[in-house]
Structures are given as C-alpha cells and as structure tokens.
Design a protein around this motif. Structure first.
Motif, PDB file in Angstrom:
ATOM      1  N   ASP A   1      27.567  63.111  -9.454  1.00  0.00           N
ATOM      2  CA  ASP A   1      26.644  62.563  -8.467  1.00  0.00           C
ATOM      3  C   ASP A   1      25.202  62.813  -8.923  1.00  0.00           C
ATOM      4  OD1 ASP A   1      25.078  62.032  -6.165  1.00  0.00           O
ATOM      5  OD2 ASP A   1      26.656  62.765  -4.839  1.00  0.00           O
ATOM      6  N   PRO A   2      24.361  61.782  -8.967  1.00  0.00           N
ATOM      7  CA  PRO A   2      22.972  61.998  -9.381  1.00  0.00           C
ATOM      8  C   PRO A   2      22.206  62.942  -8.452  1.00  0.00           C
ATOM      9  CG  PRO A   2      23.255  59.793  -8.483  1.00  0.00           C
ATOM     10  CD  PRO A   2      24.625  60.388  -8.622  1.00  0.00           C
ATOM     11  N   MET A   3      22.708  63.160  -7.248  1.00  0.00           N
ATOM     12  CA  MET A   3      22.023  64.078  -6.334  1.00  0.00           C
ATOM     13  C   MET A   3      22.045  65.511  -6.857  1.00  0.00           C
ATOM     14  SD  MET A   3      20.630  62.292  -3.968  1.00  0.00           S
ATOM     15  CE  MET A   3      20.466  60.906  -5.104  1.00  0.00           C
ATOM     16  N   TYR A   4      22.944  65.819  -7.803  1.00  0.00           N
ATOM     17  CA  TYR A   4      22.971  67.158  -8.393  1.00  0.00           C
ATOM     18  C   TYR A   4      21.655  67.435  -9.121  1.00  0.00           C
ATOM     19  CZ  TYR A   4      25.095  71.261 -10.683  1.00  0.00           C
ATOM     20  OH  TYR A   4      25.393  72.527 -11.118  1.00  0.00           O
ATOM     21  N   ASP A   5      21.187  66.498  -9.935  1.00  0.00           N
ATOM     22  CA  ASP A   5      19.899  66.694 -10.601  1.00  0.00           C
ATOM     23  C   ASP A   5      18.748  66.650  -9.605  1.00  0.00           C
ATOM     24  OD1 ASP A   5      20.644  67.214 -13.234  1.00  0.00           O
ATOM     25  OD2 ASP A   5      20.533  65.114 -13.851  1.00  0.00           O
ATOM     26  N   VAL A   6      18.844  65.803  -8.600  1.00  0.00           N
ATOM     27  CA  VAL A   6      17.795  65.755  -7.576  1.00  0.00           C
ATOM     28  C   VAL A   6      17.714  67.105  -6.861  1.00  0.00           C
ATOM     29  CG1 VAL A   6      17.081  64.694  -5.397  1.00  0.00           C
ATOM     30  CG2 VAL A   6      17.918  63.251  -7.275  1.00  0.00           C
ATOM     31  N   ALA A   7      18.860  67.684  -6.519  1.00  0.00           N
ATOM     32  CA  ALA A   7      18.880  68.982  -5.848  1.00  0.00           C
ATOM     33  C   ALA A   7      18.215  70.055  -6.699  1.00  0.00           C
ATOM     34  CB  ALA A   7      20.315  69.385  -5.520  1.00  0.00           C
ATOM     35  N   TYR A   8      18.420  69.984  -7.996  1.00  0.00           N
ATOM     36  CA  TYR A   8      17.799  70.945  -8.902  1.00  0.00           C
ATOM     37  C   TYR A   8      16.274  70.846  -8.812  1.00  0.00           C
ATOM     38  CZ  TYR A   8      17.686  73.981 -13.029  1.00  0.00           C
ATOM     39  OH  TYR A   8      17.494  75.036 -13.880  1.00  0.00           O
ATOM     40  N   VAL A   9      15.768  69.623  -8.775  1.00  0.00           N
ATOM     41  CA  VAL A   9      14.320  69.407  -8.654  1.00  0.00           C
ATOM     42  C   VAL A   9      13.826  69.898  -7.294  1.00  0.00           C
ATOM     43  CG1 VAL A   9      12.493  67.658  -8.561  1.00  0.00           C
ATOM     44  CG2 VAL A   9      14.298  67.490 -10.297  1.00  0.00           C
TER      45      VAL A   9
ATOM     46  N   GLU B   1      33.931  74.969  -1.726  1.00  0.00           N
ATOM     47  CA  GLU B   1      35.265  74.351  -1.756  1.00  0.00           C
ATOM     48  C   GLU B   1      35.523  73.530  -0.498  1.00  0.00           C
ATOM     49  OE1 GLU B   1      37.814  77.731  -2.347  1.00  0.00           O
ATOM     50  OE2 GLU B   1      37.637  77.613  -4.535  1.00  0.00           O
ATOM     51  N   ASP B   2      35.023  73.981   0.634  1.00  0.00           N
ATOM     52  CA  ASP B   2      35.275  73.309   1.913  1.00  0.00           C
ATOM     53  C   ASP B   2      34.323  72.155   2.212  1.00  0.00           C
ATOM     54  OD1 ASP B   2      37.355  75.054   2.431  1.00  0.00           O
ATOM     55  OD2 ASP B   2      36.170  76.356   3.744  1.00  0.00           O
ATOM     56  N   ASN B   3      33.272  71.989   1.424  1.00  0.00           N
ATOM     57  CA  ASN B   3      32.232  71.020   1.771  1.00  0.00           C
ATOM     58  C   ASN B   3      31.878  70.054   0.643  1.00  0.00           C
ATOM     59  OD1 ASN B   3      31.087  71.828   4.586  1.00  0.00           O
ATOM     60  ND2 ASN B   3      31.448  73.742   3.498  1.00  0.00           N
ATOM     61  N   VAL B   4      32.790  69.811  -0.266  1.00  0.00           N
ATOM     62  CA  VAL B   4      32.517  68.916  -1.396  1.00  0.00           C
ATOM     63  C   VAL B   4      32.177  67.517  -0.858  1.00  0.00           C
ATOM     64  CG1 VAL B   4      33.468  67.836  -3.469  1.00  0.00           C
ATOM     65  CG2 VAL B   4      34.084  70.204  -2.895  1.00  0.00           C
TER      66      VAL B   4
ATOM     67  N   VAL C   1      23.528  65.960   0.977  1.00  0.00           N
ATOM     68  CA  VAL C   1      24.269  66.109  -0.275  1.00  0.00           C
ATOM     69  C   VAL C   1      23.498  67.030  -1.222  1.00  0.00           C
ATOM     70  CG1 VAL C   1      25.131  64.873  -2.313  1.00  0.00           C
ATOM     71  CG2 VAL C   1      25.494  63.924  -0.025  1.00  0.00           C
ATOM     72  N   CYS C   2      22.189  66.913  -1.238  1.00  0.00           N
ATOM     73  CA  CYS C   2      21.375  67.792  -2.079  1.00  0.00           C
ATOM     74  C   CYS C   2      21.534  69.250  -1.672  1.00  0.00           C
ATOM     75  CB  CYS C   2      19.914  67.379  -2.043  1.00  0.00           C
ATOM     76  SG  CYS C   2      19.572  65.880  -2.983  1.00  0.00           S
ATOM     77  N   ARG C   3      21.690  69.523  -0.384  1.00  0.00           N
ATOM     78  CA  ARG C   3      21.917  70.903   0.064  1.00  0.00           C
ATOM     79  C   ARG C   3      23.205  71.456  -0.549  1.00  0.00           C
ATOM     80  NH1 ARG C   3      18.725  69.425   4.280  1.00  0.00           N
ATOM     81  NH2 ARG C   3      20.174  68.328   5.589  1.00  0.00           N
ATOM     82  N   TYR C   4      24.242  70.629  -0.620  1.00  0.00           N
ATOM     83  CA  TYR C   4      25.490  71.067  -1.253  1.00  0.00           C
ATOM     84  C   TYR C   4      25.237  71.411  -2.723  1.00  0.00           C
ATOM     85  CZ  TYR C   4      30.053  71.219  -3.333  1.00  0.00           C
ATOM     86  OH  TYR C   4      31.155  71.641  -4.041  1.00  0.00           O
ATOM     87  N   TYR C   5      24.579  70.511  -3.449  1.00  0.00           N
ATOM     88  CA  TYR C   5      24.351  70.750  -4.875  1.00  0.00           C
ATOM     89  C   TYR C   5      23.375  71.890  -5.115  1.00  0.00           C
ATOM     90  CZ  TYR C   5      27.256  66.784  -5.880  1.00  0.00           C
ATOM     91  OH  TYR C   5      28.332  65.946  -5.969  1.00  0.00           O
ATOM     92  N   ASN C   6      22.480  72.136  -4.193  1.00  0.00           N
ATOM     93  CA  ASN C   6      21.612  73.300  -4.301  1.00  0.00           C
ATOM     94  C   ASN C   6      22.441  74.585  -4.182  1.00  0.00           C
ATOM     95  OD1 ASN C   6      18.976  74.492  -4.545  1.00  0.00           O
ATOM     96  ND2 ASN C   6      19.170  75.043  -2.394  1.00  0.00           N
ATOM     97  N   ALA C   7      23.427  74.582  -3.281  1.00  0.00           N
ATOM     98  CA  ALA C   7      24.324  75.735  -3.157  1.00  0.00           C
ATOM     99  C   ALA C   7      25.162  75.903  -4.425  1.00  0.00           C
ATOM    100  CB  ALA C   7      25.225  75.575  -1.930  1.00  0.00           C
TER     101      ALA C   7
END
Length: 156
Positions: A58-66, A17-20, A103-109
């Motif tokens: 954000d496309p980085m969400y799928d990148v973070a998954y990879v 919530e604090d780091n979107v 940004v990928c670190r956020y989506y990984n979390a």
C-alpha cells in the motif's frame, strides 16, 4: 537481542495483527522514505537510496513514514521540509491517490514496531559483544522513545 520482553511491543504486534487495512492499490513501497535517503540535484530528487526495506504494498506505508512525528524531531514540518497541507496537496495531485489518515495510522504503528525490533536487535549486538560498532549502542536510546509513542497511540 538481550532485551527483556516489552509489554507495549507485544500489545502493538497484537493490535497490528487485528487491524490490517485492506487495500486495492499495490505499489513499490520504499519502506524508509525520508530526506536522508534522497540525493538532490538542484531542485529535483536525482536518486532514492537504501532500498533494503522495499516491499510491494500500500502506498500509504511510505506516506505514513513521511507523516510520522518520529521523523520530525520537534518541528511541524514533515521530514523537516514541508508543511502538512502542502504535502497532502502535492502528493494527491502527483499520484491521484487520496491520503487515508486512518490507514496511515496503521502503517505508522507498523513503522514503530519495525523500528523497535531493529533497534533492539542492533543494540543487542553491541551489548552482547557481537559488534564493536558504537553506532549500534546508541540505538538502545530510541527503543523507549518509540515504545512510549506507541503506548500513547494505543491509548495507554
């Protein structure tokens, strides 16, 4: 779910919530982009399956998954297939997007939080007798694994 409260999960939700991250790119995001959700025909992807987690984002969400080590099972190969440098090079060349690792670190979390919530719910259905699907029981094993990783990522 029948699970007791998990302090790491609570901390993770607050951190999220604090780091979107802000983004000016919005694309169709699969939400679980991995080899198990692909059909391969020869040397090309012929279909992408399991779109139930899709969102516009954000496309980085799928990148973070990879990039997630949760999808590597001990190998350095991303999704057990490709070297990191090759993935970065090919992804950036094909999309024109630069991979933003912060940004990928956020989506990984976010992926970790979402996975824990799913697995707590799934294993709870089995434990409470609301489902007889034995596959749900084994998801309980994944909860502490992901919470341990999230705790390390949060700096515990």
């Amino acid at each position: 779910s029948g699970h007791p409260p998990e302090p790491v999960l609570s901390d993770l939700v607050c951190w999220l919530e604090d780091n979107v991250p802000e983004t000016d790119r919005v694309t169709l995001v699969h939400g679980a982009y991995r080899t198990g959700n692909l059909l391969i025909d020869g040397d090309r992807v012929s279909a992408v399956l399991d779109w139930e987690l899709q969102v516009l984002g954000d496309p980085m969400y799928d990148v973070a998954y990879v990039l997630s080590d949760l999808n590597r099972e001990g190998t350095d190969l991303l999704s057990n297939l490709v070297e990191r440098d090759a993935f970065f090079r090919d992804y950036e060349a094909a999309t024109g997007f630069t991979i933003d690792e912060d940004v990928c670190r956020y989506y990984n979390a976010l992926y970790a939080m979402r996975s824990v919530a799913f697995w707590m719910s799934a294993s709870g259905l089995y434990a409470d007798g609301r489902s007889e699907d034995i596959r749900l029981a084994r998801t309980a094993w994944s909860v502490p694994v992901v919470l341990d990783r999230a705790a390390r990522d949060l700096g515990y």
